[in-house]
Design a protein around this motif. Structure first.
Motif: not given
Length: 396
Positions: A160-161, A8, A310, A18, A14-15, A292-293, A313-314, A165
């Protein structure tokens, strides 16, 4: 047989979520963050009903976040030609009374800390100082190389960055973020007397500027002023102290009513940043890696839906993993393709629509000229009479 390892990327909003949901389903997630410690940048955010519904799937998490309950949304005009209260929405209170979940506000660094704390409590490793450099995919695995030289291999990877990203860049190359034309000044301040005891956030509309104020505790309130400016870097960090003091003393917002001027004058810090989003992606995945996010669909903040989308999504990604890979063994690339394709089928249209609507709301709220400002105010008055329209317009 050891549990399936999942990488992840990103320990932001969000990370860790998840990772916690993956852990509940029998996977072995590891979270990697490019920064050396939890970020102190940024101000705060609201977690609305749709986001909370996902967080509530992790026992004890919403309670650990301990956000400030928001029950109302107030709308004011500070335009001298048309001043006063435009309307009040109680949608958030209705959601809480109906579903047990409404909206909460929390400082962003506090949210990061509490998400990581809860993940670690569940036995999830969160590793700082690991900036993603390269992804190498094999038939049944992904090898991740970090800028510090560390290499790790996983069954699959979730990016999830965020807006900048590295996962997105590795998959699809560098794509510049789009400046929306709006920039923001903001800060965190002692709560003014006007807002004490109210579980309400508010929009304040002026000529050429829009301010949102959000309580994050009984004693603190964050504020953001949006206006049109030449492009400003998206940094979210506190500005030079001298410039901050000048803004607190000399900006026109110090004269705004309804507690707004006090917020600016008494701010404990001042940040300044540009508002960005990115062109819509046609796919969020490649092989055994998925975004995601904000890594997939970064949005401007005018609907308050960035973190909440986000979490949507997760939540869906975890549901699809459970549906198509109930054993939590390492899925085949074909199984992941099915999962990621279904995620995109459901989520791409919704997030693309929200990104466009968020940008449009920023445009609508920041208008100049008395005539246009009064049109905006009248539109707000009419919208506030219809709860469905409030929900559509304000993400409420």
């Amino acid at each position: 047989m050891p549990p399936t390892r999942v990488g992840v990327i990103g320990a932001g909003v969000s990370g860790p979520v998840a990772a916690m949901l993956l852990k509940q389903k029998g996977y072995d997630p590891v979270v990697y963050e490019r920064l050396d410690a939890i970020s102190e940048a940024g101000l705060g955010l609201g977690i609305q009903y749709n986001g909370q519904a996902v967080l509530a799937r992790i026992p004890g998490l919403v309670e650990h976040i301990d956000g400030f309950q928001l029950d109302e949304f107030h709308f004011y005009s500070v335009l001298p030609e048309d001043p006063g209260l435009l309307g009040i929405s109680e949608n958030r209170r209705r959601q809480r009374e109906t579903h047990g979940l409404g909206s909460i506000a929390v400082l962003r660094p506090v949210l990061h800390k509490r998400l990581v704390e809860h993940a670690q409590k569940l036995g999830i490793h969160v590793k700082y100082g690991h900036k993603l450099k390269k992804l190498e995919q094999e038939e049944d695995s992904v090898t991740v190389t970090f800028a510090n030289g560390v290499k790790e291999t996983f069954s699959f990877v979730i990016g999830c960055d965020g807006l900048h990203s590295s996962t997105r860049s590795c998959l699809f190359g560098e794509t510049p973020a789009d400046y929306t034309g709006l920039a923001s000044w903001g800060g965190v301040s002692p709560i003014p007397e006007f807002w004490r005891g109210k579980h309400a956030l508010a929009d304040l509309y002026g000529n050429g500027a829009h301010m949102i104020v959000i309580p994050v505790s009984d004693s603190l309130m964050l504020w953001l002023v949006f206006m049109r400016e030449p492009e400003v870097k998206e940094g979210w960090k506190s500005i030079d102290p001298a410039a901050a003091e000048d803004f607190k003393k000399n900006s026109p917002f110090t004269e705004w009513p309804f507690g707004a001027g006090e917020l600016v004058k008494n701010s404990l810090n001042i940040v300044r940043f540009g508002i960005y989003d990115r062109p819509e992606l046609k796919t969020w995945s490649q092989g055994r890696v998925v975004l995601v996010g904000d890594a997939a669909h970064p949005t401007s903040p005018h609907l308050g839906q960035g973190a909440n989308q986000s979490y949507e999504d997760v939540g869906l990604l975890i549901d699809l993993l459970e549906q198509h890979n109930p054993s939590a063994e390492s899925p085949s690339t074909e199984t992941l393709k099915t999962i990621f394709s279904e995620l995109e089928r459901v989520r791409l249209p919704r997030t693309a629509d929200l990104v466009k609507r968020a940008r449009a709301q920023g445009e609508r709220r920041v208008v100049s000229g008395v005539e246009e400002c009064i049109k905006r105010n009248d539109y707000c008055r009419e919208t506030c009479k219809d709860p469905a329209k409030v929900r559509d317009r304000f993400g409420a």
